[in-house]
Design a protein around this motif. Structure first.
Motif, short mmCIF file in Angstrom:
data_model
loop_
_atom_site.label_atom_id
_atom_site.label_comp_id
_atom_site.label_asym_id
_atom_site.label_seq_id
_atom_site.Cartn_x
_atom_site.Cartn_y
_atom_site.Cartn_z
N GLY A 42 0.80 -1.28 0.12
CA GLY A 42 -0.08 0.09 -0.04
C GLY A 42 0.87 1.32 0.02
O GLY A 42 1.88 1.33 -0.69
N ASP A 43 0.36 2.38 0.84
CA ASP A 43 1.12 3.51 0.84
C ASP A 43 1.27 4.12 2.05
O ASP A 43 0.59 3.58 3.05
N ILE A 44 1.84 5.11 2.28
CA ILE A 44 2.05 5.75 3.71
C ILE A 44 1.06 6.28 4.51
O ILE A 44 0.74 6.04 5.60
N GLY A 45 -0.11 6.72 3.81
CA GLY A 45 -1.41 7.11 4.25
C GLY A 45 -2.06 6.16 4.92
O GLY A 45 -2.74 6.29 5.84
N GLN A 46 -2.03 4.83 4.27
CA GLN A 46 -2.56 3.49 5.11
C GLN A 46 -1.99 3.06 6.33
O GLN A 46 -2.72 2.60 7.12
N HIS A 47 -0.63 3.41 6.33
CA HIS A 47 0.16 2.93 7.45
C HIS A 47 -0.09 3.91 8.56
O HIS A 47 0.22 3.56 9.61
N PHE A 48 0.24 5.27 8.32
CA PHE A 48 0.04 6.31 9.17
C PHE A 48 -0.82 7.40 8.97
O PHE A 48 -0.54 8.63 8.31
N PRO A 49 -2.15 7.04 8.94
CA PRO A 49 -3.28 7.89 8.66
C PRO A 49 -3.12 9.52 9.42
O PRO A 49 -2.73 9.49 10.50
N ASP A 50 -3.19 10.55 8.66
CA ASP A 50 -2.92 11.74 9.45
C ASP A 50 -4.12 12.35 10.12
O ASP A 50 -3.70 13.38 10.73
N ALA A 51 -5.17 11.43 10.60
CA ALA A 51 -5.95 11.89 11.61
C ALA A 51 -5.42 11.09 12.82
O ALA A 51 -6.03 11.41 13.75
N ASP A 52 -4.61 10.47 12.81
CA ASP A 52 -4.24 9.56 13.89
C ASP A 52 -3.19 10.25 14.75
O ASP A 52 -2.01 10.82 14.41
N PRO A 53 -3.61 10.69 16.01
CA PRO A 53 -2.69 11.59 16.85
C PRO A 53 -1.46 11.10 17.38
O PRO A 53 -0.43 11.85 17.47
N ARG A 54 -1.13 9.86 17.22
CA ARG A 54 -0.03 8.98 17.39
C ARG A 54 1.11 9.74 16.64
O ARG A 54 2.29 9.52 16.99
N TYR A 55 0.48 10.16 15.22
CA TYR A 55 1.85 10.59 14.30
C TYR A 55 1.76 12.01 14.27
O TYR A 55 2.69 12.47 13.28
N GLN A 56 0.96 12.70 15.13
CA GLN A 56 1.31 14.00 15.03
C GLN A 56 2.64 14.56 15.41
O GLN A 56 3.24 14.09 16.56
N ASP A 57 3.35 15.40 14.54
CA ASP A 57 4.57 15.94 14.78
C ASP A 57 5.70 14.89 14.94
O ASP A 57 6.89 14.97 15.41
#
Ligand code: MG
Length: 159
Positions: free
Chosen positions: A57-72
């Motif tokens: 897949g792609d980066i958005g599937q692995h790290f959704p930008d709505a997921d607060p774990r990946y904020q900053d």
């Protein structure tokens, strides 16, 4: 032995008041790349190339930008996670080649540092990671200094 290739592309807007990270290196500049993570478009392009090569897949599937774990989050951390996927699939990186397209700042003087940071993550030698920098000749939003883009290609061997 199966040889796989993947391609990745990413673009992020430049924004005042952010630190600029490219290829994991902090680059002195008046603006940084906007994004949910640190906005490191080179690493994001590399991640998509790796994921393409292993069919994950792609980066958005692995790290959704709505997921607060990946904020900053630093993108080097995302790369570390994706390299675990590559290894779990029995993959090893043979070569990655990249282009950064930026009008400013000058990226060339920072390429050696990016390679020093990225090679251990990718588990490749310096000769197995190409990073090239070019401007967009003043054309379009990249040429006007509104954004920085990157393209990457990865060659992976699967066991
Ligand atoms: Mg991105």
């Amino acid at each position: 032995m199966r040889i796989k290739i993947g391609i990745g592309y990413d673009i992020h807007k430049l924004q005042e008041g952010k630190k600029l990270f490219l290829g994991g290196a902090k680059i002195p500049f008046s603006k940084g790349l906007a994004g949910h993570s640190d906005g490191d478009c080179l690493i994001h392009a590399i991640i998509d190339a790796l994921l393409g090569a292993i069919g994950e897949g792609d980066i958005g599937q692995h790290f959704p930008d709505a997921d607060p774990r990946y904020q900053d989050i630093r993108s080097t951390k995302l790369l570390e996670i994706i390299m675990e996927h590559v290894r779990k699939k029995g993959g090893s990186v043979h070569h990655v080649d990249c282009i950064i397209i930026a009008e400013a700042p000058k990226v060339g003087p920072h390429i050696a540092k990016m390679k020093q940071i990225l090679c251990p993550f990718l588990r490749v030698q310096a000769d197995d990671l190409g990073i090239k920098a070019k401007t967009n000749e003043g054309i379009g939003p990249i040429g006007q200094g509104e954004a920085i883009a990157a393209v990457a290609q990865a060659l992976i061997e699967l066991e």
